[in-house]
Design an enzyme around this catalytic site. Structure first.
Site, PDB file in Angstrom:
ATOM      1  N   ARG A 158       0.838  -1.204   0.000  1.00 39.36           N
ATOM      2  CA  ARG A 158       0.000   0.000   0.000  1.00 39.36           C
ATOM      3  C   ARG A 158       0.872   1.253   0.000  1.00 39.36           C
ATOM      4  O   ARG A 158       1.928   1.288   0.643  1.00 39.36           O
ATOM      5  CB  ARG A 158      -0.852  -0.023   1.267  1.00 39.36           C
ATOM      6  CG  ARG A 158      -1.886   1.074   1.398  1.00 39.36           C
ATOM      7  CD  ARG A 158      -2.958   0.922   0.397  1.00 39.36           C
ATOM      8  NE  ARG A 158      -4.185   1.609   0.784  1.00 39.36           N
ATOM      9  CZ  ARG A 158      -5.201   1.772  -0.060  1.00 39.36           C
ATOM     10  NH1 ARG A 158      -5.129   1.327  -1.298  1.00 39.36           N
ATOM     11  NH2 ARG A 158      -6.302   2.379   0.332  1.00 39.36           N
ATOM     12  N   THR A 477      -9.357   0.079 -10.351  1.00 37.86           N
ATOM     13  CA  THR A 477      -8.245  -0.712  -9.867  1.00 37.86           C
ATOM     14  C   THR A 477      -8.199  -1.889 -10.798  1.00 37.86           C
ATOM     15  O   THR A 477      -8.982  -1.987 -11.712  1.00 37.86           O
ATOM     16  CB  THR A 477      -8.557  -1.174  -8.416  1.00 37.86           C
ATOM     17  OG1 THR A 477      -8.335  -0.104  -7.539  1.00 37.86           O
ATOM     18  CG2 THR A 477      -7.774  -2.356  -7.943  1.00 37.86           C
ATOM     19  N   THR A 495      -3.513  -0.915  -7.850  1.00 39.41           N
ATOM     20  CA  THR A 495      -4.340   0.261  -8.118  1.00 39.41           C
ATOM     21  C   THR A 495      -3.517   1.546  -8.185  1.00 39.41           C
ATOM     22  O   THR A 495      -2.365   1.571  -7.718  1.00 39.41           O
ATOM     23  CB  THR A 495      -5.386   0.404  -6.974  1.00 39.41           C
ATOM     24  OG1 THR A 495      -6.289   1.467  -7.266  1.00 39.41           O
ATOM     25  CG2 THR A 495      -4.729   0.714  -5.645  1.00 39.41           C
ATOM     26  N   GLU A 497      -5.733   4.067  -7.342  1.00 40.51           N
ATOM     27  CA  GLU A 497      -6.964   4.608  -6.750  1.00 40.51           C
ATOM     28  C   GLU A 497      -7.999   4.863  -7.827  1.00 40.51           C
ATOM     29  O   GLU A 497      -8.427   3.912  -8.434  1.00 40.51           O
ATOM     30  CB  GLU A 497      -6.699   5.868  -5.918  1.00 40.51           C
ATOM     31  CG  GLU A 497      -7.564   6.001  -4.646  1.00 40.51           C
ATOM     32  CD  GLU A 497      -9.063   5.884  -4.814  1.00 40.51           C
ATOM     33  OE1 GLU A 497      -9.561   4.754  -4.637  1.00 40.51           O
ATOM     34  OE2 GLU A 497      -9.753   6.882  -5.045  1.00 40.51           O
ATOM     35  N   GLU A 516      -3.986   7.783  -3.891  1.00 40.64           N
ATOM     36  CA  GLU A 516      -4.430   6.818  -2.865  1.00 40.64           C
ATOM     37  C   GLU A 516      -4.723   7.452  -1.511  1.00 40.64           C
ATOM     38  O   GLU A 516      -5.529   6.945  -0.734  1.00 40.64           O
ATOM     39  CB  GLU A 516      -3.364   5.731  -2.697  1.00 40.64           C
ATOM     40  CG  GLU A 516      -3.936   4.370  -2.365  1.00 40.64           C
ATOM     41  CD  GLU A 516      -4.666   3.753  -3.547  1.00 40.64           C
ATOM     42  OE1 GLU A 516      -5.835   3.400  -3.379  1.00 40.64           O
ATOM     43  OE2 GLU A 516      -4.070   3.655  -4.636  1.00 40.64           O
ATOM     44  N   ASP A 519      -8.093   7.921   0.095  1.00 41.63           N
ATOM     45  CA  ASP A 519      -8.812   6.848   0.805  1.00 41.63           C
ATOM     46  C   ASP A 519      -8.838   7.088   2.315  1.00 41.63           C
ATOM     47  O   ASP A 519      -9.549   6.400   3.047  1.00 41.63           O
ATOM     48  CB  ASP A 519      -8.168   5.481   0.531  1.00 41.63           C
ATOM     49  CG  ASP A 519      -8.691   4.836  -0.749  1.00 41.63           C
ATOM     50  OD1 ASP A 519      -9.585   5.422  -1.381  1.00 41.63           O
ATOM     51  OD2 ASP A 519      -8.206   3.748  -1.107  1.00 41.63           O
ATOM     52  N   SER A 543      -7.777   0.293   2.893  1.00 46.06           N
ATOM     53  CA  SER A 543      -8.168  -0.162   1.562  1.00 46.06           C
ATOM     54  C   SER A 543      -9.337  -1.131   1.664  1.00 46.06           C
ATOM     55  O   SER A 543      -9.660  -1.623   2.748  1.00 46.06           O
ATOM     56  CB  SER A 543      -6.983  -0.861   0.906  1.00 46.06           C
ATOM     57  OG  SER A 543      -7.379  -1.480  -0.305  1.00 46.06           O
ATOM     58  N   SER A 544      -9.935  -1.413   0.503  1.00 45.78           N
ATOM     59  CA  SER A 544     -10.971  -2.451   0.427  1.00 45.78           C
ATOM     60  C   SER A 544     -10.505  -3.620  -0.420  1.00 45.78           C
ATOM     61  O   SER A 544     -11.273  -4.564  -0.654  1.00 45.78           O
ATOM     62  CB  SER A 544     -12.237  -1.888  -0.213  1.00 45.78           C
ATOM     63  OG  SER A 544     -12.754  -0.858   0.582  1.00 45.78           O
ATOM     64  N   GLY A 564     -12.931  -1.955  -7.670  1.00 40.28           N
ATOM     65  CA  GLY A 564     -14.247  -1.376  -7.387  1.00 40.28           C
ATOM     66  C   GLY A 564     -14.345  -0.613  -6.086  1.00 40.28           C
ATOM     67  O   GLY A 564     -15.444  -0.460  -5.544  1.00 40.28           O
TER      68      GLY A 564
END
Ligand code: GLU
EC number: 2.3.2.2
Length: 672
Positions: A158, A477, A495, A497, A516, A519, A543-544, A564
């Site tokens: 990340r 992403t 990603t 973002e 990013e 987020d 993050s997801s 997504g």
């Protein structure tokens, strides 16, 4: 990207292939369900023939007009199959949204590389063909199953905030700055984690050098790829802001215009960037000249003269880049109806949220789709139709409620564990899920925002806490899934973002910078309640991303993931349920229309559900819906009981994905 001319290869046995391994004979409901799902794939392959191909561009685009070269097939290695969402065979499998990228992974597998080598090759190729979703300017999460050690490991790659960042990173005069301004700024750019992820993965588990696996992507960047409708429309969505950054405009708006569908887009700057990384290693970025250019770009965003746009600089420094380290960490682990699921632990909320929702559904009977039926076929008889709808309604209701509850808990508890006391283990305990599952009623929908539970002190049916709504996250992403002939598996989501990231290309380097850091929560989501996702120095935004590997009896059976934003979690969850509970073949589980509930007042429905009678039936329970044209773009692989790999991708979303295997071998399974 090449045109998604969806077509099916005829069944063929590659010469010199081993015969199908005899299926291991085992008992168990889940396995039986899955095997039936595999058998149903044959039926699905027929239905896929009718998937509409996306409009093709002019055969001979006007070079002078668009500034791009006419399409040349030179970049696609000979023997690359046409774009298809399902492939079955031996020798390993790759599934991504893009045909050239999947082909890059297959090329590396063919040359003896393993799943990790192929995953990096595929990711690097996506940096060329999906530059608005992924690239060396971004970050991601890498989940790896090592067949020899029988172990799952992960890399948290990340992006991080600058070390000067405080919780007020996005505040001005005590107020959050407009989200759109944060997106297109230097302020939203985090230290990229993707090159370090590739380096770390190859170093620990790969068999090839970075230079070797970057080769197909380098070639693709140099020779170009064919622009398709998805690429053109993503460019159109970004046209205005790209036009404000000369380096982005030069690269993505050839001749000042949108690239023409069917033309070839080259990226010689990125080819040189990859070459530099190949020769000097990722230090070229974290300590060398690429890093210098990144820092300069973030600190002094290169905006076009006369552009009418506020572009705030960021405070990223070369010391931030030098300090970056990908995190190697234990995966999140959850159990579901006899399966073991491995995913990303925080800083991503993917593993805990998918895992908690599944735990909530652990004892729910979610109903199989009629034997041998696919999502599109339904049942033949009227009575059957009614029963199918009832079963679908019950399934959707429970899935939506489980997701709503898990999101309530995600918002309250998950952030970067290096900064926050995240109850990762407790969020995944069955005891907590049972206490939360008790909120679900079969007759009435819950309302959102629903208060979070306390995983450290679970109270049955308690909804008395403070409710936190789920903030917006970008929706783009890319995810890739790879398996090799040794049984190693990679699920990797990466990603920059949102689609097009910050919109800012590093001049002369051929890649976009991420946004990013948007987020993070800009201010506490619920005033007075601690928000674990506020910015901090060197902190990772929550993050997801949910790259997931599923094991049964200690062996991987399925791996998958999706882009997504926050809908990643619901897409992965729904696809898993579609496949393992509802019994759909993996490609059908991916193609089925999606619903996404993220502890918000309404649940998003794709048209397939929005236009179905199910909507009114669910509304009668109190559900409220909004329409979303498209949610997610999943890819996955599945190990069939006879030893073959099945790669699966989207049939339609984002123009369809590309599933490929090294040696196609598609005869129908003969039983187990
Ligand atoms: N930034 C998002 C996340 O980390 C991903 C963006 C997307 O999927 O579009 O969850």
């Amino acid at each position: 990207m090449v045109r998604p001319a969806v077509s099916l290869r005829s069944t063929a046995t590659a010469p010199g292939l081993p015969p199908p391994a005899a299926g291991r004979s085992r008992s168990g409901g889940t396995r039986a369900r899955r095997w039936a799902a595999v058998a149903a794939t044959a039926a699905l392959l027929t239905t896929l023939g009718s998937v509409p191909a996306i409009a093709e561009g002019p055969a001979t685009p006007d070079r002078a007009a668009d500034g791009a070269r006419p399409a040349s097939p030179a970049h696609t290695p000979p023997g690359t199959p046409e774009k298809t969402p399902v492939a079955v065979g031996y020798g390993g499998a790759v599934s991504s949204v893009d045909q050239d990228a999947s082909a890059a992974g297959i090329e590396v597998l063919r040359r003896g590389g393993n799943a990790v080598d192929a995953a990096v090759a595929t990711a690097a190729a996506l940096g060329v063909t999906e530059p608005y979703s992924a690239g060396v300017g971004g970050g991601g999460y890498f989940v790896y199953y090592d067949a020899k050690r029988k172990r799952v490991s992960t890399i948290d790659g990340r992006e991080t905030a600058p070390r000067s960042a405080g919780s007020d990173l996005f505040l001005e005069n005590g107020k959050p700055i407009p989200f759109a301004q944060a997106v297109t700024s230097g302020l939203g750019v985090g230290t990229p984690g993707t090159p370090a992820t590739w380096d770390s993965a190859l170093d620990r588990w790969g068999t090839k050098s970075l230079g070797q696996v970057l080769r197909p992507a380098q070639r693709l960047a140099r020779d170009g790829f064919t622009v398709d409708e998805t690429f053109r429309s993503q460019t159109a969505d970004n046209q205005e802001r790209f036009a404000d950054f000369p380096a982005s405009a030069k690269l993505f708006l050839p001749g000042g215009k949108l690239p023409v569908v069917g033309s070839t887009l080259t990226n010689p700057d990125l080819a040189r960037t990859y070459d530099l990384l190949a020769r000097q290693g990722v230090d070229a970025l974290y300590r060398g000249e690429i890093g210098r250019d990144i820092v300069r770009t973030v600190r002094t965003p290169p905006v076009a003269k006369g552009a009418d746009r506020t572009v705030r600089p960021g405070d990223l420094t070369r010391a931030d880049l030098r300090a970056y380290a990908p995190r190697s960490q234990a995966p999140s682990r959850s159990h579901y109806k006899g399966l073991d699921l491995y995913g990303m632990a925080p800083s991503s909320s993917g593993g805990t949220t998918v895992g908690e929702a599944l735990n909530i559904l652990e004892s729910a009977e979610l109903g199989r789709v009629g034997k041998g039926a696919t999502a599109s076929e339904g049942e033949a008889t009227k009575g059957g139709e009614k029963a199918t709808r009832q079963s679908e309604k019950r399934f959707l209701h429970r899935y939506i409620e489980a997701s709503r509850i898990a999101f309530a808990d995600r918002g309250r508890w998950v952030g970067d564990p290096a900064f926050e006391d995240v109850p990762t283990r407790q969020l995944l305990q069955q005891r907590f899920a049972d206490a939360r599952a008790c909120l679900i009623s079969d007759d009435k929908a819950l309302t959102s925002p629903l208060p979070a539970g306390d995983p450290r002190h679970p109270k049955r049916c308690d909804a008395s806490g403070t409710a936190s709504p789920t903030p917006y996250e970008g929706r783009d992403t890319t995810h890739l899934t790879v398996a090799d002939k040794w049984g190693n598996v990679v699920a990797y989501t990466l990603t920059i973002e949102q689609t097009g990231g910050s919109g800012i290309t590093v001049p002369g380097r051929g890649f976009l910078l991420n946004n990013e850091l948007t987020d993070f929560s800009f201010a506490p989501i619920t005033p007075g309640v601690h928000d674990p996702n506020l910015p901090g120095p060197g902190k990772r935004p929550r993050s997801s991303m949910s790259p997931t590997i599923v094991l049964e009896d200690g062996r991987p059976v399925v791996a998958l993931g999706s882009p997504g934003g926050a809908t990643i979690i619901t897409t992965v969850l729904q696809t898993l349920l579609n496949h393992f509970d509802r019994g759909l073949p993996l490609v059908d589980a991916i193609a089925a229309p999606r619903a996404s509930q993220r502890n918000s007042a309404t649940t998003e429905l794709e048209p397939g559900l929005w236009n179905s009678p199910l909507r009114a039936e669910l509304e009668a329970l109190g559900h409220r819906f909004t329409k979303n044209r498209e949610i997610g773009a999943a890819t996955g692989v599945q190990r069939l009981p006879d030893g073959r790999w099945l790669a699966a991708a989207e049939t339609n979303r984002r123009g369809g994905g590309s599933a490929q295997v090294v040696f196609p071998h598609e005869t129908a399974p003969t039983g187990r």
